[in-house]
Enzyme design. Structure first.
Site, PDB file in Angstrom:
ATOM      1  N   ASN A 188      -6.864   6.280   8.789  1.00 15.52           N
ATOM      2  CA  ASN A 188      -5.759   5.545   9.407  1.00 15.52           C
ATOM      3  C   ASN A 188      -4.606   6.527   9.572  1.00 15.52           C
ATOM      4  O   ASN A 188      -3.876   6.813   8.622  1.00 15.52           O
ATOM      5  CB  ASN A 188      -5.351   4.361   8.528  1.00 15.52           C
ATOM      6  CG  ASN A 188      -4.244   3.521   9.142  1.00 15.52           C
ATOM      7  OD1 ASN A 188      -3.674   3.871  10.177  1.00 15.52           O
ATOM      8  ND2 ASN A 188      -3.919   2.415   8.501  1.00 15.52           N
ATOM      9  N   ARG A 226      -8.985   3.673  12.417  1.00 12.33           N
ATOM     10  CA  ARG A 226      -8.189   2.511  12.805  1.00 12.33           C
ATOM     11  C   ARG A 226      -7.328   2.913  13.999  1.00 12.33           C
ATOM     12  O   ARG A 226      -6.611   3.908  13.964  1.00 12.33           O
ATOM     13  CB  ARG A 226      -7.271   2.075  11.659  1.00 12.33           C
ATOM     14  CG  ARG A 226      -6.415   0.872  12.036  1.00 12.33           C
ATOM     15  CD  ARG A 226      -5.157   0.796  11.224  1.00 12.33           C
ATOM     16  NE  ARG A 226      -4.330  -0.349  11.624  1.00 12.33           N
ATOM     17  CZ  ARG A 226      -3.019  -0.384  11.501  1.00 12.33           C
ATOM     18  NH1 ARG A 226      -2.366   0.637  11.002  1.00 12.33           N
ATOM     19  NH2 ARG A 226      -2.342  -1.442  11.886  1.00 12.33           N
ATOM     20  N   HIS A 284      -3.666  -7.210  13.626  1.00 11.64           N
ATOM     21  CA  HIS A 284      -4.333  -7.454  12.335  1.00 11.64           C
ATOM     22  C   HIS A 284      -5.771  -7.948  12.531  1.00 11.64           C
ATOM     23  O   HIS A 284      -6.340  -8.596  11.649  1.00 11.64           O
ATOM     24  CB  HIS A 284      -3.580  -8.495  11.486  1.00 11.64           C
ATOM     25  CG  HIS A 284      -2.230  -8.064  11.026  1.00 11.64           C
ATOM     26  ND1 HIS A 284      -1.169  -8.944  10.924  1.00 11.64           N
ATOM     27  CD2 HIS A 284      -1.757  -6.858  10.623  1.00 11.64           C
ATOM     28  CE1 HIS A 284      -0.097  -8.301  10.495  1.00 11.64           C
ATOM     29  NE2 HIS A 284      -0.434  -7.030  10.306  1.00 11.64           N
ATOM     30  N   GLY A 310       4.024  -7.225   7.277  1.00 12.24           N
ATOM     31  CA  GLY A 310       3.734  -7.778   8.593  1.00 12.24           C
ATOM     32  C   GLY A 310       2.880  -9.014   8.402  1.00 12.24           C
ATOM     33  O   GLY A 310       2.025  -9.048   7.519  1.00 12.24           O
ATOM     34  N   ARG A 368      10.790  -7.987  10.177  1.00 12.99           N
ATOM     35  CA  ARG A 368      10.729  -8.422  11.574  1.00 12.99           C
ATOM     36  C   ARG A 368      11.124  -9.891  11.669  1.00 12.99           C
ATOM     37  O   ARG A 368      10.776 -10.698  10.822  1.00 12.99           O
ATOM     38  CB  ARG A 368       9.319  -8.241  12.146  1.00 12.99           C
ATOM     39  CG  ARG A 368       8.839  -6.810  12.178  1.00 12.99           C
ATOM     40  CD  ARG A 368       7.442  -6.726  12.750  1.00 12.99           C
ATOM     41  NE  ARG A 368       6.796  -5.475  12.354  1.00 12.99           N
ATOM     42  CZ  ARG A 368       5.496  -5.345  12.118  1.00 12.99           C
ATOM     43  NH1 ARG A 368       4.696  -6.393  12.232  1.00 12.99           N
ATOM     44  NH2 ARG A 368       4.989  -4.188  11.763  1.00 12.99           N
ATOM     45  N   ARG A 405       8.200 -10.659  -4.084  1.00 10.30           N
ATOM     46  CA  ARG A 405       8.327 -10.842  -5.529  1.00 10.30           C
ATOM     47  C   ARG A 405       9.793 -10.877  -5.949  1.00 10.30           C
ATOM     48  O   ARG A 405      10.200 -11.714  -6.766  1.00 10.30           O
ATOM     49  CB  ARG A 405       7.589  -9.714  -6.257  1.00 10.30           C
ATOM     50  CG  ARG A 405       6.083  -9.709  -6.051  1.00 10.30           C
ATOM     51  CD  ARG A 405       5.467  -8.387  -6.424  1.00 10.30           C
ATOM     52  NE  ARG A 405       5.953  -7.307  -5.553  1.00 10.30           N
ATOM     53  CZ  ARG A 405       5.503  -6.058  -5.588  1.00 10.30           C
ATOM     54  NH1 ARG A 405       4.547  -5.731  -6.444  1.00 10.30           N
ATOM     55  NH2 ARG A 405       5.989  -5.139  -4.778  1.00 10.30           N
ATOM     56  N   GLU A 453      -9.733  -4.002   4.925  1.00  5.10           N
ATOM     57  CA  GLU A 453      -9.837  -3.479   6.274  1.00  5.10           C
ATOM     58  C   GLU A 453     -10.650  -2.190   6.319  1.00  5.10           C
ATOM     59  O   GLU A 453     -11.374  -1.938   7.292  1.00  5.10           O
ATOM     60  CB  GLU A 453      -8.443  -3.270   6.853  1.00  5.10           C
ATOM     61  CG  GLU A 453      -7.685  -4.576   7.062  1.00  5.10           C
ATOM     62  CD  GLU A 453      -6.257  -4.375   7.518  1.00  5.10           C
ATOM     63  OE1 GLU A 453      -6.066  -4.224   8.743  1.00  5.10           O
ATOM     64  OE2 GLU A 453      -5.352  -4.371   6.669  1.00  5.10           O
TER      65      GLU A 453
END
Length: 395
Positions: free
Chosen positions: A7, A85, A174, A206, A235, A279, A379
């Site tokens: 990635n 990826r 995703h 995200g 975001r 958290r 993933e």
């Protein structure tokens, strides 16, 4: 039959060497601060961790380090392929592909759709092809899983030329995570994936939710960019498009400043004024911090509303799947989300929900309820499986 999964980002490379059949991870690591003289790597193998400084901050140096680690472990001869990826494949790619010269040219054509992500993805692929010239290399796209969405789900009500000439449509992201957890949810429920209608909620910094019918994405919360949809860490998620013009006129902000604010200064961070870490927000809310409590309320309300909306293209909802860092670990977010969704038949099992943290998944609803479950996403494993599938089809 090991697969190297890569990635590549603008300043980092995350990698894992794993067996797609057994899921065993033989080596993993994160190379950071590429492009600088302070580039370094954190490597994990056999339960041990070590730090390594790179000789320079180039992709070539990063992949040279990885190749050296494979040699040190005496496993390079076992590596069968490299899986990458890739963030954006546009409409060109509806599945994983072998990375041929023609595919690489098509990836470059997708750069305008993901100008921050695709260039480093491409640079990483090119460096890996030089480092491992004898191995087949496969691209696995964040957007590919969502290419089964129908036009009614992916089109915007904008001028036709925006779509035909510039590719303005909803793509979804995703996808690798949504595909993996849908498959795992079917296995955990003991039902064929093709018979299930699921909503999968990938919740981290995200966030996105996807309607999965018979194993195929039919709608998703993210759109043309990863900014659309749910409230996220930094975001904003959905806002009125007219906001851009208003803030430009009222506050004198440039389009770049507005987009920076919506992507990096909004979401949980913007509402709470404290942090984008769930958290920390839960702890602050418990102490009575009003803006932290509001950030939590917004996040959960928008998530529940989106889950309900994504039930529409499914016709019926067989299960809700929580995944991602927040989805897998926040019992509070899960409990309060299900509390909003009584109309869909969800009834929480409080003890099961409390147990489903730190890698423990499973059902979190009582018998007779519409099932909700926690599935730990992977993933890297999904990319490895897709890579070996492609290699098997193209010996």
């Amino acid at each position: 039959m090991l697969t190297l999964v890569l990635n590549s980002g603008s300043s980092s490379v995350k990698f894992a060497l794993l067996d797609p059949r057994s899921s065993e991870v033989r080596l993993s690591g994160l190379i950071e601060r590429l492009g600088s003289d302070a580039a370094s790597a954190t490597l994990k193998t056999g339960g041990e961790k070590k730090q390594v400084t790179l000789k320079d901050g180039t992709y070539a140096s990063a992949f040279g380090l990885i190749a050296g680690e494979l040699d040190a472990l005496n496993v390079r001869q076992e590596v069968q392929a490299v899986g990458h990826r890739v963030v954006h494949g546009g409409e060109k790619f509806s599945g994983s592909v072998l990375l041929t010269p023609e595919v690489m040219a098509a990836l470059r054509e997708c750069i305008p759709l993901a100008p921050l992500h695709n260039p480093p993805n491409i640079a990483g692929i090119e460096a890996a092809q030089l480092a491992f010239p004898n191995l087949p290399q496969v691209g696995v796209f964040d957007t590919a899983f969502h290419q089964t969405m129908p036009p009614v789900a992916y089109r915007y009500a904008v001028p036709e030329s925006w779509y035909t000439q510039h590719g303005v449509r909803r793509y979804g992201f995703h996808g690798t995570s949504h595909q993996y957890v849908a498959q795992e949810a079917a296995r955990m429920l003991g039902k064929p994936l093709e018979d299930l209608n699921l909503v999968t909620a990938h919740l981290g910094n995200g966030c996105s939710a996807t309607a999965v019918r018979g194993g195929h994405s039919v709608d998703s919360s993210m759109g043309f960019t990863p900014l659309e949809g749910l409230v996220m860490g930094t975001r904003s998620g959905d806002v009125d498009p007219g906001l851009h013009d208003f803030m430009a006129r009222q506050a004198g902000l440039t389009l770049t400043q507005i987009m920076t604010a919506l992507n990096k200064e909004s979401g949980l961070l913007g509402v709470s004024g404290l942090t984008n870490d769930m958290r920390e927000l839960e702890a602050a809310s418990a102490r009575g911090h009003e803006r932290a409590a509001l950030a939590l309320d917004l996040f959960i309300y928008r998530l529940a509303k989106t889950v309900a909306a994504l039930s529409v293209p499914l016709g019926r909802l067989d299960a809700l799947v929580f995944t991602g860092g927040i989805g897998e670990n926040s019992e509070l977010v899960r409990a309060r989300t299900l509390g909003h969704l009584g109309l869909l038949g969800f009834k929480l099992d409080e003890h099961a929900n409390q147990r489903a943290v730190r890698g423990q998944g499973g059902l979190i609803t009582i018998p007779g309820s519409t099932p909700a479950l926690v599935v730990n996403t992977n993933e890297e494993l999904m990319i490895a499986r897709e890579t070996m599938r492609l290699v098997a089809l193209n010996p």
